[in-house]
Design a protein around this motif. Structure first.
Motif, PDB file in Angstrom:
ATOM      1  N   PRO A 114     -69.002 -13.203  22.000  1.00  0.00           N
ATOM      2  CA  PRO A 114     -69.769 -12.246  21.190  1.00  0.00           C
ATOM      3  C   PRO A 114     -71.075 -11.823  21.858  1.00  0.00           C
ATOM      4  N   ASP A 115     -71.750 -12.760  22.544  1.00  0.00           N
ATOM      5  CA  ASP A 115     -72.995 -12.418  23.241  1.00  0.00           C
ATOM      6  C   ASP A 115     -72.732 -11.506  24.436  1.00  0.00           C
ATOM      7  N   LEU A 116     -71.631 -11.762  25.147  1.00  0.00           N
ATOM      8  CA  LEU A 116     -71.278 -10.897  26.276  1.00  0.00           C
ATOM      9  C   LEU A 116     -71.014  -9.473  25.805  1.00  0.00           C
ATOM     10  N   VAL A 117     -70.322  -9.337  24.673  1.00  0.00           N
ATOM     11  CA  VAL A 117     -70.014  -8.009  24.147  1.00  0.00           C
ATOM     12  C   VAL A 117     -71.292  -7.300  23.712  1.00  0.00           C
ATOM     13  N   GLU A 118     -72.182  -7.997  23.022  1.00  0.00           N
ATOM     14  CA  GLU A 118     -73.432  -7.374  22.581  1.00  0.00           C
ATOM     15  C   GLU A 118     -74.260  -6.915  23.775  1.00  0.00           C
ATOM     16  N   ALA A 119     -74.338  -7.742  24.808  1.00  0.00           N
ATOM     17  CA  ALA A 119     -75.091  -7.360  26.003  1.00  0.00           C
ATOM     18  C   ALA A 119     -74.452  -6.148  26.677  1.00  0.00           C
ATOM     19  N   ALA A 120     -73.114  -6.132  26.756  1.00  0.00           N
ATOM     20  CA  ALA A 120     -72.427  -5.001  27.384  1.00  0.00           C
ATOM     21  C   ALA A 120     -72.655  -3.710  26.592  1.00  0.00           C
ATOM     22  N   ILE A 121     -72.637  -3.806  25.273  1.00  0.00           N
ATOM     23  CA  ILE A 121     -72.873  -2.614  24.445  1.00  0.00           C
ATOM     24  C   ILE A 121     -74.284  -2.082  24.673  1.00  0.00           C
ATOM     25  N   ALA A 122     -75.255  -3.000  24.760  1.00  0.00           N
ATOM     26  CA  ALA A 122     -76.630  -2.558  25.025  1.00  0.00           C
ATOM     27  C   ALA A 122     -76.719  -1.833  26.363  1.00  0.00           C
ATOM     28  N   ARG A 123     -76.068  -2.371  27.383  1.00  0.00           N
ATOM     29  CA  ARG A 123     -76.122  -1.730  28.701  1.00  0.00           C
ATOM     30  C   ARG A 123     -75.321  -0.422  28.715  1.00  0.00           C
ATOM     31  N   PRO A 173     -59.957  -9.150  18.853  1.00  0.00           N
ATOM     32  CA  PRO A 173     -59.599  -7.739  18.637  1.00  0.00           C
ATOM     33  C   PRO A 173     -60.743  -6.899  18.082  1.00  0.00           C
ATOM     34  N   ALA A 174     -61.511  -7.462  17.148  1.00  0.00           N
ATOM     35  CA  ALA A 174     -62.601  -6.690  16.559  1.00  0.00           C
ATOM     36  C   ALA A 174     -63.697  -6.404  17.598  1.00  0.00           C
ATOM     37  N   LEU A 175     -64.038  -7.406  18.393  1.00  0.00           N
ATOM     38  CA  LEU A 175     -65.039  -7.204  19.433  1.00  0.00           C
ATOM     39  C   LEU A 175     -64.536  -6.244  20.501  1.00  0.00           C
ATOM     40  N   ARG A 176     -63.247  -6.356  20.812  1.00  0.00           N
ATOM     41  CA  ARG A 176     -62.660  -5.443  21.807  1.00  0.00           C
ATOM     42  C   ARG A 176     -62.774  -3.997  21.335  1.00  0.00           C
ATOM     43  N   ALA A 177     -62.482  -3.769  20.051  1.00  0.00           N
ATOM     44  CA  ALA A 177     -62.553  -2.416  19.503  1.00  0.00           C
ATOM     45  C   ALA A 177     -63.989  -1.894  19.525  1.00  0.00           C
ATOM     46  N   ARG A 178     -64.970  -2.755  19.201  1.00  0.00           N
ATOM     47  CA  ARG A 178     -66.374  -2.349  19.237  1.00  0.00           C
ATOM     48  C   ARG A 178     -66.789  -1.947  20.642  1.00  0.00           C
ATOM     49  N   LEU A 179     -66.357  -2.731  21.609  1.00  0.00           N
ATOM     50  CA  LEU A 179     -66.727  -2.442  22.993  1.00  0.00           C
ATOM     51  C   LEU A 179     -66.096  -1.136  23.459  1.00  0.00           C
TER      52      LEU A 179
END
Length: 525
Positions: A114-123, A173-179
């Motif tokens: 979850p932290d990796l996804v949040e950081a990637a979304i910010a970038r 799946p939910a995090l994948r969709a957000r990303l």
């Protein structure tokens, strides 16, 4: 806090993507400032740091003096390359940062998903601004068509990478969709950059010139000589290796090594995935061999994966490469990337790539990339107590080490047939050819066509691989000679060292990836 600690802190803050790759916490939600003002500010701050550290007290110990000289060598290089601003000349500084920032954290997995996804979304939210800066900063008078075309090939992989490859790294799946959703605006920015580069008219040159090239060798790499001397060393090494390889080719029934290598290269894996699997097996064999002969001290927890090269690398890198474990973290897992071809390569182009990764060549390449080459070395650096040496390293040591251990393993009997010995020497003569070509290209003494012919005839590269190699040399001046230059210097230092082989390896490799003049001090006092 020491002055060098302040300097390292500044560097990490102003280079957040690099900080993430090194494993420094707290930098993973920004790409940094890629505006014209940001680049100019960093250049001026580097000048201030150079002045400040030039007048600093080095401290009482040899290690303290080496640390200060390492910082100064880096800063001298930055001040010199400010005369040759890549950020005005090529899309690479922008694209490399984005791809590395997006891909590497998922490869290294230092944080929960979850932290990796949040950081990637910010970038991802910053990608449009970075690519807009690329469009604004590229100068038609300075940018070279070759470098722009190279960047265009990378940029064309951007949409698929961000919207498909990157989300596929996420299990939830939910995090994948957000990303995937967050990636769409960034993908659109890549589409706009592709259109821009397709219509961009570049009138500059990729040739660095002898003055700056020699300045970097002397002031950043601390070699004590310039481009002309380096070129002469490459010619002499090629001639010596050519004679020796012809002798080995005679054992295989050939009059010369070129036809012998052409014959050996027919023994290659049938597919790209088979190539990866065979490299994985060879990597494990090399690890066992090094451990059985007690050649180095293995860091606790080290592991080397062997994976296909990521798709964004495939248009610009035609050979194997390595992703190091982040040295500022406790992780010790690295990745040996096997050189897959771009999806649009023809069947014949794929076959040629397989031929340049033939079975006789695999032992040398696995040794170079993994054990006791890059993976062992860069995992070993993570054990160092000298923070600055985990942050700054030069290819003249890192790549020199990779080629040094190729020869070491020949000395230790790892290449146990004439075929693998010839392939080992071929890896070395290829690096001699690199010295000749890189210096000649950037000093204006060789055309691209001449360089491609030289690499395809003076080393056993296919025409396609030779083309990719020369393209890389044009884009990355002074890097290609680092392999053989560094290996020769490390061999000279070993000849003067009075301890046993294992202690030499642990000592010099554990000192970091120092400029070679500093590596000599670290090993010999």
């Amino acid at each position: 806090m020491t002055l060098l600690d302040e300097f390292v802190d500044w560097y990490l803050k102003d280079n957040p993507v690099r900080a993430t790759l090194l494993g420094a916490p707290g930098f993973d939600r920004t790409l940094g400032d890629f505006s014209e003002e940001g680049f100019i500010r960093r250049e001026r701050t580097a000048e201030l740091w150079l002045d400040r550290l030039s007048n600093a007290d080095p401290g009482p110990s040899l290690d303290d003096r080496i640390d200060l000289e390492l910082a100064l060598s880096y800063l001298h290089g930055e001040v010199l390359t400010a005369r040759w601003p890549e950020w005005r000349r090529a899309p690479a500084p922008y694209l490399d940062a984005i791809f590395a920032a997006m891909f590497t954290p998922f490869q290294q997995r230092l944080s929960p998903e979850p932290d990796l996804v949040e950081a990637a979304i910010a970038r991802l939210g910053e990608v449009p601004a970075v690519l807009a800066a690329c469009r604004a900063n590229l100068s038609p008078d300075l940018a070279a068509e070759l470098l722009v075309t190279r960047g265009l090939g990378q940029a064309r992989t951007g949409r698929r990478f961000l919207t498909e490859t990157l989300p596929a790294q996420v299990a939830d799946p939910a995090l994948r969709a957000r990303l995937a959703a967050a990636a769409e605006p960034a993908a659109q920015a890549f589409d706009e950059l592709v259109a821009f580069l397709e219509n961009f008219t570049a009138g500059g040159t990729w040739r660095m010139g002898e003055e700056l090239y020699s300045g970097l060798l002397r002031e950043r790499e601390l070699l004590g000589y310039g481009a002309a001397e380096l070129h002469a060393k490459g010619v002499a090494e090629w001639e010596a290796l050519n004679a020796r390889m012809n002798e080995v080719a005679g054992k295989l029934g050939f009059d010369a090594w070129r036809p012998a290598m052409e014959s050996l290269m027919n023994d290659h894996p049938p597919t790209l995935e088979a190539m990866r699997a065979e490299y994985e097996a060879e990597t494990e064999r090399a690890r066992r061999y090094v451990r059985d002969r007690d050649l180095v001290t293995f860091p606790a927890g080290e592991h080397c994966q062997v994976l296909p090269s990521p798709e964004f690398q495939r248009p610009i890198i035609a050979v194997a490469n390595y992703l190091a474990p982040p040295p500022l973290s406790t992780a010790r897992e690295g990745v040996f990337f096997v050189p897959y071809t771009p999806d649009d390569f023809t069947e014949e182009q794929v076959r040629q790539r397989l031929r340049t990764n033939s079975r006789p060549q695999m032992p040398s390449i696995a040794v170079h990339e993994a054990y006791p080459g890059h993976h062992w070395h860069l995992a070993h650096i993570g054990e160092s107590s000298r923070r600055i040496r985990k942050v700054f390293r030069t290819p003249y040591f890192v790549e020199g080490w990779g080629l040094y251990v190729e020869k070491l393993m020949w000395e230790q009997g790892y290449y146990d047939t004439p075929e693998t010995e010839l392939a080992h020497l071929d890896c070395r003569i290829w690096r001699a050819a690199r010295i000749v070509v890189d210096t000649a290209l950037h000093c204006g003494e060789m055309s691209i066509d001449e360089a491609e012919t030289y690499m395809a005839t003076k080393a056993s590269l296919s025409p396609g691989t030779a083309k990719g190699e020369v393209n890389r040399y044009c884009a990355w001046p002074t890097q290609a000679p680092s392999y053989l230059t560094g290996a020769i210097e490390i061999e000279k230092i070993r000849d003067e060292y009075t301890g046993d082989l294992k202690s030499f390896h642990d000592r010099i490799a554990g000192s970091g990836g120092l400029p070679l003049g500093l590596a000599r001090k670290a090993a010999l006092g």
